[in-house]
Write an enzyme that holds these catalytic residues in place. Structure first.
Site, PDB file in Angstrom:
ATOM      1  CB  SER A 106      -1.699   0.896   5.569  1.00 39.50           C
ATOM      2  OG  SER A 106      -0.468   1.610   5.531  1.00 39.50           O
ATOM      3  CD  GLN A 127      -1.661   4.146   2.220  1.00 42.73           C
ATOM      4  OE1 GLN A 127      -1.311   3.116   2.792  1.00 42.73           O
ATOM      5  NE2 GLN A 127      -0.829   5.146   1.988  1.00 42.73           N
ATOM      6  CE1 TYR A 129       1.265   7.075   3.449  1.00 43.34           C
ATOM      7  CE2 TYR A 129       1.797   4.889   4.288  1.00 43.34           C
ATOM      8  CZ  TYR A 129       1.193   6.121   4.444  1.00 43.34           C
ATOM      9  OH  TYR A 129       0.502   6.406   5.592  1.00 43.34           O
ATOM     10  CB  THR A 155      -1.475   8.459   1.358  1.00 43.87           C
ATOM     11  OG1 THR A 155      -2.526   7.623   1.848  1.00 43.87           O
ATOM     12  CG2 THR A 155      -1.129   9.486   2.433  1.00 43.87           C
ATOM     13  CE  LYS A 251      -6.131   8.615   4.660  1.00 43.09           C
ATOM     14  NZ  LYS A 251      -4.971   9.257   5.291  1.00 43.09           N
ATOM     15  CG  HIS A 275      -1.669  11.241   7.692  1.00 46.09           C
ATOM     16  ND1 HIS A 275      -1.418  10.878   6.388  1.00 46.09           N
ATOM     17  CD2 HIS A 275      -1.191  10.227   8.449  1.00 46.09           C
ATOM     18  CE1 HIS A 275      -0.791   9.712   6.370  1.00 46.09           C
ATOM     19  NE2 HIS A 275      -0.650   9.301   7.618  1.00 46.09           N
TER      20      HIS A 275
END
Length: 417
Positions: A106, A127, A129, A155, A251, A275
């Site tokens: 993440s 991942q 953001y 995401t 995602k 989520h």
């Protein structure tokens, strides 16, 4: 204690992880109805037992996004994993790598991209953001490339953070604030405390040192909270893909229209995900949304899913319904909080054994042969007639011109918001 299933690891993690961090991992937003539905809808799906068939020489090996995997399972990106156990992301990544499945790191991890790369024997996934500071996001993508990550997981469902009541009640912070309640709780979590005293990793590893004017943890946390970008749109995918240059997974897809837009944007895979019930409370469970997504995109992109996976049987049900792979979130976090790296390995062993045994009892030997024939009719969700009609219509249309689809209008509308 004897560990027999993921629930056993959950109970042990609850005893060993400080309350605010256990609750952070185990909570959903608002009333937590979607969080509960993720598990309940899996439990409602029945299996068909077959007997007197050759069950020898079974295999669960397959591929996800072209990568060989020991079973159709990956580790999901989870924030603050390093607060479940000291150096948590590194331990989980090593366990996943040794087991032969992908690990996804993440953006909001405690261990950095470089930390995880130092312990992984196979490429991991990163991942992303998308934040307001595009210069920082560009540098983050470059770091993932330098670490030879083999896929970028974008995401799409965290432009605005859903409220999780437990985090507010507990006063979630990193590190924990020294309140009376926190001190009393930590006094009973000596294993966790001992581990944290031995590591230097106590903050957001991917952000620390890379954010202007963030001199301490407090200012770093404030910057992060203000950075999630509510203006994120499908238009942003192009520059992210161009900067990344590799395989892209999107995602947070829960509706056929968004699945179609993801395909048009060039996604190599989509993850059907709400989520973990942590964003829109009242949304459908991931497993119930899966059939419509599959009907919408067919075989034009890989379809993965997460949310509610607590057993190997859940994995088999998702694969039977058409998922190319699933992601473990809370299931591996429970193992990590309970027993560190050994616990993550234990969680993967449990999932693998349950998946293998159930495959055999359903009369099959190869995970590639699994489909809805192993599910009891009437117990599993199916695609809506509208989605099936849309899929049939797309079969009769050319797919090489974006403008030939009515969804192109939706793409333009979404991009302008």
């Amino acid at each position: 204690m004897t560990i027999t299933c993921i629930n056993d690891l959950q109970r042990l993690a609850k005893r060993r992880v400080p309350k605010m961090f256990y609750d952070y991992a185990d909570s959903g937003s608002w009333t937590e109805s979607t969080y509960r539905a993720n598990e309940a809808d899996f439990a409602a799906i029945g299996l068909r037992q077959r007997v007197m068939v050759d069950m020898d020489n079974r295999t669960l090996r397959t591929t996800m996004l072209g990568e060989e995997v020991a079973m159709p399972v990956a580790i999901a990106p989870t924030g603050l994993t390093g607060m479940q156990h000291a150096d948590g992301e590194m331990l989980a990544a090593r366990a996943a790598s040794d087991f032969g499945i992908p690990f996804t790191l993440s953006t909001m991890s405690i261990c950095s991209i470089e930390d995880v790369a130092s312990v992984s024997s196979r490429p991991f996934w990163f991942q992303l953001y998308v934040m307001r500071d595009k210069d920082y996001i560009g540098r983050l993508i470059d770091r993932a490339k330098a670490a030879e990550c083999s896929a970028l997981v974008l995401t799409a469902d965290l432009q605005i953070i859903g409220q999780r009541h437990k985090d507010l009640i507990n006063g979630l912070s990193v590190p924990p604030r020294p309140t009376v309640a926190t001190v009393l709780d930590l006094a009973t979590k000596w294993r966790w405390c001992a581990g944290m005293l031995k590591t230097r990793r106590h903050t957001f590893g991917n952000i620390a040192g890379h954010v202007k004017d963030a001199e301490n943890l407090s200012s770093l946390s404030k910057w992060t909270a203000s950075q999630f970008d509510p203006s994120l749109s499908w238009d942003d995918i192009k520059w992210i893909k161009d900067r990344w240059g590799g395989k892209l997974i999107i995602k947070g897809i829960m509706e056929p229209e968004d699945a179609e837009l993801a395909v048009q944007a060039g996604a190599d895979a989509v993850i059907v995900s709400n989520h973990g019930g942590r964003q829109l409370d009242g949304a459908a469970s991931s497993i119930s949304a899966l059939p419509d997504i599959l009907a919408a995109v067919g075989d034009r992109t890989e379809v993965h899913m997460d949310g509610g996976i607590r057993s190997g049987q859940d994995v088999l049900k998702a694969v039977a319904m058409g998922a190319k792979g699933v992601y473990l979130g809370r299931a591996f976090l429970y193992g990590l909080g309970a027993m560190g790296e050994q616990g993550v390995t234990k969680s993967l062993e449990i999932i693998h054994k349950e998946l293998d045994t159930t495959l055999a009892l359903c009369g099959l030997r190869d995970i590639h042969d699994v489909d809805t024939r192993i599910l009891r009719p009437g117990t599993y969700p199916v695609a809506s007639s509208q989605s099936e009609a849309a899929r049939e219509s797309r079969r009769q249309e050319p797919h090489d011109v974006l403008g030939s689809h009515p969804e192109h209008d939706l793409l333009n509308t979404t991009a302008g918001q």
